[in-house]
Design a protein around this motif. Structure first.
Motif, mmCIF file in Angstrom:
data_model
loop_
_atom_site.group_PDB
_atom_site.id
_atom_site.type_symbol
_atom_site.label_atom_id
_atom_site.label_comp_id
_atom_site.label_asym_id
_atom_site.label_seq_id
_atom_site.Cartn_x
_atom_site.Cartn_y
_atom_site.Cartn_z
ATOM 1 N N HIS A 502 -2.435 -1.680 -8.484
ATOM 2 C CA HIS A 502 -3.028 -2.607 -9.455
ATOM 3 C C HIS A 502 -2.041 -3.705 -9.838
ATOM 4 N N ARG A 503 -0.797 -3.601 -9.373
ATOM 5 C CA ARG A 503 0.219 -4.584 -9.696
ATOM 6 C C ARG A 503 0.591 -5.365 -8.440
ATOM 7 N N ALA A 504 0.757 -6.669 -8.614
ATOM 8 C CA ALA A 504 1.127 -7.515 -7.479
ATOM 9 C C ALA A 504 2.492 -7.113 -6.924
ATOM 10 N N GLY A 505 3.403 -6.680 -7.820
ATOM 11 C CA GLY A 505 4.725 -6.278 -7.367
ATOM 12 C C GLY A 505 4.677 -5.069 -6.447
ATOM 13 N N THR A 506 3.763 -4.133 -6.726
ATOM 14 C CA THR A 506 3.616 -2.957 -5.858
ATOM 15 C C THR A 506 3.103 -3.372 -4.491
ATOM 16 N N ALA A 507 2.075 -4.217 -4.460
ATOM 17 C CA ALA A 507 1.517 -4.673 -3.184
ATOM 18 C C ALA A 507 2.554 -5.450 -2.387
ATOM 19 N N ALA A 508 3.396 -6.194 -3.082
ATOM 20 C CA ALA A 508 4.385 -7.025 -2.393
ATOM 21 C C ALA A 508 5.417 -6.189 -1.653
ATOM 22 N N GLN A 509 5.681 -4.976 -2.113
ATOM 23 C CA GLN A 509 6.681 -4.135 -1.463
ATOM 24 C C GLN A 509 6.120 -3.348 -0.283
ATOM 25 N N CYS A 510 4.817 -3.437 -0.063
ATOM 26 C CA CYS A 510 4.200 -2.718 1.044
ATOM 27 C C CYS A 510 4.161 -3.590 2.290
ATOM 28 N N ALA A 511 4.171 -2.940 3.449
ATOM 29 C CA ALA A 511 4.162 -3.673 4.710
ATOM 30 C C ALA A 511 2.857 -4.406 4.940
ATOM 31 N N SER A 512 1.752 -3.830 4.423
ATOM 32 C CA SER A 512 0.447 -4.444 4.641
ATOM 33 C C SER A 512 -0.445 -4.101 3.458
ATOM 34 N N VAL A 513 -1.506 -4.903 3.285
ATOM 35 C CA VAL A 513 -2.434 -4.718 2.178
ATOM 36 C C VAL A 513 -3.858 -4.661 2.712
ATOM 37 N N VAL A 514 -4.621 -3.624 2.265
ATOM 38 C CA VAL A 514 -6.056 -3.560 2.543
ATOM 39 C C VAL A 514 -6.765 -4.090 1.297
#
Length: 544
Positions: A502-514
């Motif tokens: 739910h946080r942009a910072g969490t998504a940013a640390q992932c290799a890919s986003v669904v």
């Protein structure tokens, strides 16, 4: 001795008791006739003592077995219901309070079923046997009895039908109250903070009127049946006595046979016992119906397969999930490479938690296939699935006596070192070490914040070898702790990490986003590439 094996001795003891009760009036009548005629009475008196002895032995045995068998069957049903409910997992629509009501109340009623049927059959024997005995003495006695027999049959049928309906309504209202109370207890802090205690009490007790109506209906049915039996029974006896007296005056009955006929009239008029016996059957049928509502829902089936070597690649092939006929996820097709962290994002209601539940096989798709390293999840054995896949939830429930038990739930008797390793990985070792007995501290004696509970839930799931699913499992953590856990996850290439974010910072640390939008996959790409889309930024509440 199992419940099923107890029923046969119960039927034998009940049958012997009923047979002795049925034979005793005739034997006493023969004894009286022998005395009147001045003949030897040893034979008939001996049989009288034998039948009384059978009743003295058989009745207590019947009562003992009638209490033992329901207890055994109730325990079996409760174990079966609990196992099936846990196997259903997220597929179970009932509230926790409703399940508790079914396990405690409905299972106890249904556990009476076998015994209730046997005792109802045994209770029928004296009534039917009395008719046969009256016919043996003189057919005219049967004519007097049958004048009210049809009334008895109609009363019994109505009693069973009405009792079943009333008991079912009572159990449903009881379950509704239990479910509301369970929800209120779970949210007691919110209720206290909002000062809505009186309103919540009214909400919990709102079904009390339905419970009262059903309870009063049950008592009215019993009172009506008792009143009707009190009227019909004596009338049946009176008709038998009247016909018997007429036959005695005409010389067609002896004094002993008249005495026997009167006793058979009493047995044949035993509607009170029949009402109680068939009422027990009705309650058992109502309880069994509520148990069947859960057991008829199919639990997930597991296959025999293991996973081949692989990094944890996850594939959704044309997957659709419906809730109440409405698609939650629709025709989702995506392949996610293994060995890297992958974020799942979307607005509320977009299907993120359902997507995560499918990946861990906490639920199954209505259409399509979900595979892990090329093997459909449905074909994996239960042991393989739980060994290779772990799940951490937003609001984990800690199960066990101690902190170590809660953390080691997914492990097979983990040692101290294994517990220490997963606590350290989930950044939970520091606060656990401050507890009075460390990991051995009882959960009831370990007050924890929401973030600390989340860390223990994450530690419990850390055993996963192939895929670790985090369904908003770091939402209650402070920024520093979340960053440290995410660093560990992103550095770990041994398995796939599927993170509902739910946080942009969490998504940013992932290799890919669904990126899910209204139950469909809108895009699969790195966060930095998606950030240029205003709709994507809106998911996190960022300005367009």
């Amino acid at each position: 001795m199992t419940a099923a094996r107890t029923l046969l001795p119960l039927a034998v003891a009940g049958g012997l008791s009923a047979a002795a009760e049925l034979a005793l009036p005739l034997v006493i009548g023969r004894t009286v006739d022998t005395i009147v005629a001045g003949r030897a009475t040893v034979f008939w008196l001996s049989w009288t003592f034998v039948l009384v002895g059978v009743l003295v032995v058989a009745d207590p045995v019947r009562d003992l077995l009638a209490g033992l068998a329901p207890a055994q069957r109730t325990a079996q049903l409760r174990r079966l219901l609990v196992r099936h409910t846990l196997a259903l997992g997220a597929r179970r629509p009932e509230a926790a309070g409703d399940v508790v009501s079914r396990v405690l109340t409905s299972a106890a009623e249904a556990g009476q079923g076998g015994v209730a049927v046997v005792l109802a059959a045994v209770a029928t024997v004296p009534v039917v046997g009395a008719i046969v005995a009256l016919a043996y003495l003189d057919p005219w006695l049967v004519a007097g009895y049958l004048a009210g027999a049809t009334t008895i049959t109609a009363l019994l049928r109505r009693h069973v039908r009405d009792t079943s309906d009333a008991v079912t309504r009572y159990q449903r209202a009881q379950a509704d109250i239990a479910a509301r109370l369970s929800d209120a207890l779970a949210g007691r802090r919110t209720i206290a903070a909002a000062a809505t205690g009186p309103a919540e009490i009214r909400r919990c007790l709102d079904p009390l009127r339905d419970l009262s109506d059903a309870g009063h209906a049950t008592w009215r049915i019993l009172a009506r049946s008792a009143g009707q039996s009190a009227l019909v029974g004596p009338l049946l006896q009176l008709s038998v006595v009247a016909v018997g007296g007429w036959l005695l005056a005409r010389g067609r009955l002896t004094p002993g046979e008249l005495l026997a006929a009167v006793q058979y009239g009493v047995l044949g008029a035993g509607i009170g016992g029949l009402v109680a016996a068939f009422g027990r059957v009705a309650r058992a049928r109502a309880g069994a119906g509520r148990i069947a509502e859960v057991l008829d829902r199919p639990a997930p089936r597991y296959g025999p397969r293991d996973l081949p070597p692989g990094p944890g690649a996850l594939t959704f092939r044309d997957v659709t999930v419906r809730a109440g006929g409405v698609p939650v996820l629709e025709r989702v097709g995506v392949t996610l490479p293994g060995g890297r962290p992958i974020a799942v994002v979307g607005r509320s209601g977009s299907g993120k938690s359902t997507f995560a539940a499918l990946a861990a096989r906490l639920t199954d798709p209505d259409d399509g296939t979900v595979s892990l390293d090329g093997v459909p999840l449905r074909e994996l054995s239960a042991d393989t699935l739980r060994r290779e896949v772990g799940v951490a939830f937003e609001r984990p429930v800690l199960v066990g006596a101690t902190v170590a038990d809660a953390v080691g739930l997914a492990h097979d008797r983990p040692g101290r070192s294994a517990v220490a390793d997963v606590l350290r990985a989930a950044c939970a070792d520091t606060f656990v070490s401050r507890l009075p007995r460390g990991p051995a501290t009882a959960l009831a004696e370990a007050p924890m914040s929401g973030g600390e509970i989340q860390r223990l839930g994450l530690a419990r799931a850390w055993h996963a070898r192939r895929l670790l699913v985090l369904d908003d499992a770091t939402s209650s953590l402070d920024t520093a702790t979340e960053a440290e856990i995410l660093r560990l996850l992103t550095d770990d290439v041994r398995r796939t990490h599927l993170i509902v974010a739910h946080r942009a910072g969490t998504a940013a640390q992932c290799a890919s986003v669904v990126w899910l939008d209204r139950g469909r996959v809108r895009a699969v790409a790195p966060h930095r590439r998606l950030w240029s889309d205003p709709d994507y930024r809106a998911v996190f509440g960022a300005p367009s």
